[in-house]
Design a protein around this motif. Structure first.
Motif, PDB file in Angstrom:
ATOM      1  N   VAL A 208      -2.669  40.437  13.131  1.00 35.26           N
ATOM      2  CA  VAL A 208      -2.199  39.062  13.317  1.00 35.26           C
ATOM      3  C   VAL A 208      -1.907  38.447  11.940  1.00 35.26           C
ATOM      4  O   VAL A 208      -2.680  38.639  10.994  1.00 35.26           O
ATOM      5  CB  VAL A 208      -3.283  38.243  14.050  1.00 35.26           C
ATOM      6  N   PRO A 209      -0.788  37.702  11.778  1.00 37.38           N
ATOM      7  CA  PRO A 209       0.206  37.330  12.787  1.00 37.38           C
ATOM      8  C   PRO A 209       1.413  38.260  12.830  1.00 37.38           C
ATOM      9  O   PRO A 209       2.358  38.002  13.553  1.00 37.38           O
ATOM     10  CB  PRO A 209       0.633  35.941  12.317  1.00 37.38           C
ATOM     11  N   ARG A 210       1.389  39.340  12.022  1.00 33.75           N
ATOM     12  CA  ARG A 210       2.549  40.229  11.987  1.00 33.75           C
ATOM     13  C   ARG A 210       2.783  40.885  13.338  1.00 33.75           C
ATOM     14  O   ARG A 210       3.909  40.935  13.828  1.00 33.75           O
ATOM     15  CB  ARG A 210       2.353  41.301  10.909  1.00 33.75           C
ATOM     16  N   SER A 211       1.728  41.407  13.919  1.00 32.56           N
ATOM     17  CA  SER A 211       1.874  42.129  15.174  1.00 32.56           C
ATOM     18  C   SER A 211       0.564  42.066  15.948  1.00 32.56           C
ATOM     19  O   SER A 211      -0.520  42.073  15.357  1.00 32.56           O
ATOM     20  CB  SER A 211       2.265  43.585  14.907  1.00 32.56           C
ATOM     21  N   LEU A 212       0.691  42.003  17.247  1.00 33.23           N
ATOM     22  CA  LEU A 212      -0.476  42.046  18.114  1.00 33.23           C
ATOM     23  C   LEU A 212      -0.046  42.516  19.490  1.00 33.23           C
ATOM     24  O   LEU A 212       1.128  42.392  19.865  1.00 33.23           O
ATOM     25  CB  LEU A 212      -1.154  40.683  18.212  1.00 33.23           C
ATOM     26  N   TYR A 213      -0.973  43.083  20.212  1.00 33.65           N
ATOM     27  CA  TYR A 213      -0.692  43.525  21.573  1.00 33.65           C
ATOM     28  C   TYR A 213      -1.885  43.175  22.450  1.00 33.65           C
ATOM     29  O   TYR A 213      -3.019  43.059  21.982  1.00 33.65           O
ATOM     30  CB  TYR A 213      -0.385  45.022  21.625  1.00 33.65           C
ATOM     31  N   LYS A 215      -3.043  42.805  27.063  1.00 33.76           N
ATOM     32  CA  LYS A 215      -2.701  43.054  28.454  1.00 33.76           C
ATOM     33  C   LYS A 215      -2.616  41.729  29.198  1.00 33.76           C
ATOM     34  O   LYS A 215      -3.453  40.847  29.009  1.00 33.76           O
ATOM     35  CB  LYS A 215      -3.742  43.962  29.115  1.00 33.76           C
ATOM     36  N   ASP A 216      -1.592  41.610  30.039  1.00 27.29           N
ATOM     37  CA  ASP A 216      -1.458  40.393  30.824  1.00 27.29           C
ATOM     38  C   ASP A 216      -2.356  40.466  32.054  1.00 27.29           C
ATOM     39  O   ASP A 216      -3.160  41.399  32.211  1.00 27.29           O
ATOM     40  CB  ASP A 216       0.005  40.165  31.210  1.00 27.29           C
ATOM     41  N   ASN A 217      -2.230  39.486  32.932  1.00 27.61           N
ATOM     42  CA  ASN A 217      -3.095  39.423  34.114  1.00 27.61           C
ATOM     43  C   ASN A 217      -2.903  40.606  35.049  1.00 27.61           C
ATOM     44  O   ASN A 217      -3.792  40.931  35.844  1.00 27.61           O
ATOM     45  CB  ASN A 217      -2.837  38.115  34.871  1.00 27.61           C
ATOM     46  N   GLU A 218      -1.744  41.239  34.975  1.00 23.65           N
ATOM     47  CA  GLU A 218      -1.471  42.380  35.844  1.00 23.65           C
ATOM     48  C   GLU A 218      -1.787  43.713  35.174  1.00 23.65           C
ATOM     49  O   GLU A 218      -1.537  44.768  35.743  1.00 23.65           O
ATOM     50  CB  GLU A 218      -0.002  42.351  36.272  1.00 23.65           C
ATOM     51  N   GLY A 219      -2.318  43.662  33.958  1.00 26.56           N
ATOM     52  CA  GLY A 219      -2.700  44.893  33.270  1.00 26.56           C
ATOM     53  C   GLY A 219      -1.582  45.560  32.506  1.00 26.56           C
ATOM     54  O   GLY A 219      -1.733  46.710  32.070  1.00 26.56           O
ATOM     55  N   ASN A 220      -0.452  44.871  32.318  1.00 31.06           N
ATOM     56  CA  ASN A 220       0.666  45.444  31.573  1.00 31.06           C
ATOM     57  C   ASN A 220       0.549  45.078  30.094  1.00 31.06           C
ATOM     58  O   ASN A 220       0.145  43.973  29.744  1.00 31.06           O
ATOM     59  CB  ASN A 220       1.998  44.916  32.129  1.00 31.06           C
ATOM     60  N   TRP A 221       0.948  46.025  29.254  1.00 33.39           N
ATOM     61  CA  TRP A 221       0.894  45.779  27.815  1.00 33.39           C
ATOM     62  C   TRP A 221       1.976  44.789  27.402  1.00 33.39           C
ATOM     63  O   TRP A 221       3.113  44.868  27.855  1.00 33.39           O
ATOM     64  CB  TRP A 221       1.086  47.081  27.038  1.00 33.39           C
ATOM     65  N   LYS A 222       1.608  43.863  26.533  1.00 35.77           N
ATOM     66  CA  LYS A 222       2.540  42.895  25.981  1.00 35.77           C
ATOM     67  C   LYS A 222       2.449  42.931  24.458  1.00 35.77           C
ATOM     68  O   LYS A 222       1.357  43.070  23.896  1.00 35.77           O
ATOM     69  CB  LYS A 222       2.225  41.480  26.483  1.00 35.77           C
ATOM     70  N   LEU A 223       3.608  42.810  23.817  1.00 38.07           N
ATOM     71  CA  LEU A 223       3.674  42.815  22.360  1.00 38.07           C
ATOM     72  C   LEU A 223       4.126  41.451  21.864  1.00 38.07           C
ATOM     73  O   LEU A 223       4.929  40.782  22.512  1.00 38.07           O
ATOM     74  CB  LEU A 223       4.655  43.882  21.859  1.00 38.07           C
ATOM     75  N   ASN A 224       3.610  41.071  20.705  1.00 41.08           N
ATOM     76  CA  ASN A 224       4.046  39.827  20.085  1.00 41.08           C
ATOM     77  C   ASN A 224       3.898  39.965  18.579  1.00 41.08           C
ATOM     78  O   ASN A 224       3.381  40.959  18.077  1.00 41.08           O
ATOM     79  CB  ASN A 224       3.238  38.636  20.604  1.00 41.08           C
ATOM     80  N   GLY A 225       4.362  38.964  17.858  1.00 45.44           N
ATOM     81  CA  GLY A 225       4.378  39.045  16.406  1.00 45.44           C
ATOM     82  C   GLY A 225       5.789  39.322  15.919  1.00 45.44           C
ATOM     83  O   GLY A 225       6.605  39.924  16.620  1.00 45.44           O
ATOM     84  N   TYR A 226       6.089  38.891  14.698  1.00 47.10           N
ATOM     85  CA  TYR A 226       7.476  38.985  14.252  1.00 47.10           C
ATOM     86  C   TYR A 226       7.923  40.417  13.960  1.00 47.10           C
ATOM     87  O   TYR A 226       9.117  40.710  14.024  1.00 47.10           O
ATOM     88  CB  TYR A 226       7.720  38.089  13.033  1.00 47.10           C
ATOM     89  N   VAL A 227       7.006  41.340  13.665  1.00 42.68           N
ATOM     90  CA  VAL A 227       7.418  42.732  13.440  1.00 42.68           C
ATOM     91  C   VAL A 227       7.822  43.404  14.752  1.00 42.68           C
ATOM     92  O   VAL A 227       8.920  43.963  14.849  1.00 42.68           O
ATOM     93  CB  VAL A 227       6.311  43.515  12.711  1.00 42.68           C
ATOM     94  N   PRO A 228       6.983  43.393  15.804  1.00 41.18           N
ATOM     95  CA  PRO A 228       7.446  43.955  17.083  1.00 41.18           C
ATOM     96  C   PRO A 228       8.686  43.254  17.631  1.00 41.18           C
ATOM     97  O   PRO A 228       9.570  43.902  18.204  1.00 41.18           O
ATOM     98  CB  PRO A 228       6.239  43.757  18.011  1.00 41.18           C
ATOM     99  N   ARG A 229       8.759  41.936  17.460  1.00 37.67           N
ATOM    100  CA  ARG A 229       9.931  41.218  17.965  1.00 37.67           C
ATOM    101  C   ARG A 229      11.205  41.675  17.259  1.00 37.67           C
ATOM    102  O   ARG A 229      12.268  41.786  17.874  1.00 37.67           O
ATOM    103  CB  ARG A 229       9.740  39.710  17.782  1.00 37.67           C
ATOM    104  N   LEU A 250      -7.319  48.495  22.750  1.00 37.66           N
ATOM    105  CA  LEU A 250      -7.821  47.190  22.314  1.00 37.66           C
ATOM    106  C   LEU A 250      -9.173  47.315  21.631  1.00 37.66           C
ATOM    107  O   LEU A 250      -9.501  46.535  20.740  1.00 37.66           O
ATOM    108  CB  LEU A 250      -7.934  46.246  23.515  1.00 37.66           C
ATOM    109  N   GLU A 251      -9.965  48.299  22.067  1.00 37.54           N
ATOM    110  CA  GLU A 251     -11.304  48.461  21.505  1.00 37.54           C
ATOM    111  C   GLU A 251     -11.274  49.110  20.131  1.00 37.54           C
ATOM    112  O   GLU A 251     -12.127  48.830  19.287  1.00 37.54           O
ATOM    113  CB  GLU A 251     -12.179  49.307  22.447  1.00 37.54           C
ATOM    114  N   ASN A 252     -10.309  49.970  19.900  1.00 34.53           N
ATOM    115  CA  ASN A 252     -10.253  50.688  18.632  1.00 34.53           C
ATOM    116  C   ASN A 252      -8.815  50.706  18.111  1.00 34.53           C
ATOM    117  O   ASN A 252      -8.147  51.740  18.139  1.00 34.53           O
ATOM    118  CB  ASN A 252     -10.780  52.115  18.808  1.00 34.53           C
ATOM    119  N   PRO A 253      -8.304  49.568  17.639  1.00 38.38           N
ATOM    120  CA  PRO A 253      -6.916  49.522  17.157  1.00 38.38           C
ATOM    121  C   PRO A 253      -6.734  50.378  15.907  1.00 38.38           C
ATOM    122  O   PRO A 253      -7.655  50.547  15.107  1.00 38.38           O
ATOM    123  CB  PRO A 253      -6.697  48.032  16.854  1.00 38.38           C
ATOM    124  N   THR A 254      -5.540  50.910  15.752  1.00 46.13           N
ATOM    125  CA  THR A 254      -5.231  51.782  14.622  1.00 46.13           C
ATOM    126  C   THR A 254      -4.797  50.958  13.422  1.00 46.13           C
ATOM    127  O   THR A 254      -3.964  50.059  13.545  1.00 46.13           O
ATOM    128  CB  THR A 254      -4.106  52.762  15.000  1.00 46.13           C
TER     129      THR A 254
END
Length: 477
Positions: A208-213, A215-229, A250-254
């Motif tokens: 954060v804030p470059r990139s983050l990911y 899961k939404d309420n339905e369990g789908n992965w969502k990406l945000n941050g200006y690098v992924p965008r 989410l527990e062990n990000p790279t």
């Protein structure tokens, strides 16, 4: 007369032979010149890079290059390869000359020289090739392994008339393949502007804030941050699809350094969603254009109040204890002297430390010796004043410091950190990247390989350590 006639006939025959011999060579020179001129007119190049084995450069091509009047460089063996972009302008035309069969060493030399220049226009001339389909397949594999995307292939037969309108253009998307092109004016096209829905491998870090990911309420992965965008916008604009090369966690990000070193630089990703940075300006030319200017900083805990132990350390400092002991010794010596002179009493053990004087200096009650000596009465009055002063000063300071404890000195410079017990906690890769700047502060830096632990305590502003942080994340926190 006959001799003259023979000479004239011989000259005529020689002229005829010369015309028959040089005419094809002139035609080839013109054809090469026309091809190079078409490439130049489409987009100018500032120099030519030739890659060929010794004595395999066609003379007609050499003449055609000379007519363009642009600088040229040549590599003829692997040892001659060099980093072209580090020395010259990258706007070049590379010409690869292959004779009979594939030359992997020459291909490697060209790839090394064109490192980080995979969009360079490459004209490949293959002469006297017995199996053209095999060579075309070998070229596809080589260009793909070296990530070259802008290649034109021309077969040349020195024994037959060349068909200059038969050229093969490399199409890298969606898969590497050859396209037969008959129009020399449309040789080098920006293929990457339409990737034909090619699936590009990518991966993202949690930074954060470059990139983050998440899961939404339905369990789908969502990406945000200006690098992924930015990468998502690139894929959308140029008709490509993105696919994560490895599962997200989410527990062990790279950490981004693992993605760069173990994935991107090992050519396991097509377009990673991470940023790279370096203090070495010499390697910046190998990267994309800069699209983010940021500032890194060390964050340290705010100055904290002193605890009870530290308060008493201030109270019982050297000055206060010195006043107490000096007062005890002086008044004890004065008391012993008066006892000896006026009452003929001598107690060597009480010369510097008297059990009558010690409680009085501390402001406590003490047992005065009964005596009619005015000098001794003066000593007791002096003892009362000294004890009252020291006791009052100590009581006032205790009340003040315990009610409103003072703060430690705020850390403002790296030297302040060095002089304090605080340690800066860094991720191992970040510590290595900053090592040239922290050589004088290595004793104040500790490292960890547990990226999750570091992220957790840093985002919760744990005051056990100081941390390295970007300006953007600091403004969020």
């Amino acid at each position: 007369m006959l001799r003259t006639l023979l000479i004239v006939m011989a000259l005529n025959d020689l002229a005829t032979v010369g015309e028959n011999h040089w005419a094809p060579q002139d035609d080839r020179t013109n054809n090469y010149q026309k091809l190079l001129q078409n490439i130049y007119n489409k987009k100018e190049f500032e120099s030519i890079l030739l890659a060929y084995k010794t004595h395999s450069l066609p003379e007609a091509l050499s003449h055609a290059i000379e007519t363009l009047q642009v600088p040229k460089a040549s590599i003829t063996e692997l040892q001659a390869a060099f980093f072209f972009r580090g020395n010259f302008n990258a706007n070049i035309l590379a010409i690869l000359i292959i004779n009979i069969s594939m030359d992997l060493e020459l291909m490697k030399s060209l790839a090394i020289t064109l490192d980080y220049m995979r969009q360079t226009r490459i004209l490949t001339l293959a002469s006297d090739v017995p199996d053209k389909e095999l060579l075309k397949m070998q070229f596809l594999l080589c260009w793909k392994s070296y990530n070259m995307t802008n290649v034109v292939l021309k077969f040349i037969d020195n024994q037959e008339e060349m068909l200059w309108d038969e050229l093969y253009v490399l199409k890298p998307y969606p898969e590497y393949h050859w396209f037969r092109q008959k129009n020399m004016t449309q040789l080098y096209q920006p293929h990457w502007k339409n990737m034909h829905n090619k699936s590009l491998l990518t991966f993202v870090d949690q930074s954060v804030p470059r990139s983050l990911y998440f899961k939404d309420n339905e369990g789908n992965w969502k990406l945000n941050g200006y690098v992924p965008r930015l990468v998502l916008l690139f894929a959308e604009c140029f008709n490509a699809s993105l696919r994560m090369a490895y599962p997200l966690s989410l527990e062990n990000p790279t950490h981004y350094s693992v993605i760069l070193i173990n994935m991107a630089r090992e050519n396991l990703l097509d377009i990673p969603m991470v940023q790279d940075t370096s203090a070495n300006a010499g390697i910046w030319m190998n990267w994309t254009d800069v699209y983010d200017f940021n500032q890194g900083m060390f964050i340290v805990p705010c100055a904290q109040t002193l605890n009870t132990r530290e308060v008493y350390t201030i109270l019982l400092n050297g000055y206060f204890l010195g006043c107490v002991f000096i007062s005890i010794m002086l008044i004890s010596a004065l008391h012993s002297l008066i006892d000896y002179i006026f009452d003929d009493l001598w107690q060597p053990s009480h010369v510097l430390f008297s059990d009558r004087i010690f409680p009085g200096v501390l402001g406590q009650s003490f047992a005065a010796r009964s005596s009619n000596s005015r000098s001794l009465q003066f000593v007791y009055i002096l003892l009362f004043i000294v004890g009252l002063y020291l006791n009052t000063e100590f009581s006032v300071k205790v009340s003040t410091l315990l009610t409103s404890p003072p703060y430690h000195r705020q850390l403002e410079t790296m030297q302040d950190i060095v002089n304090s017990p605080l340690k800066i906690l860094l991720q191992e890769a970040e510590a290595e990247a900053m090592s040239i700047f922290t050589t004088n502060y290595v004793d104040s830096i500790v490292t960890t390989s547990n990226h999750t632990y570091l992220m957790d305590i840093r985002q919760n502003l744990n005051t056990t350590f100081g941390y390295f942080i970007s300006l953007g994340l600091w403004q969020i926190l």
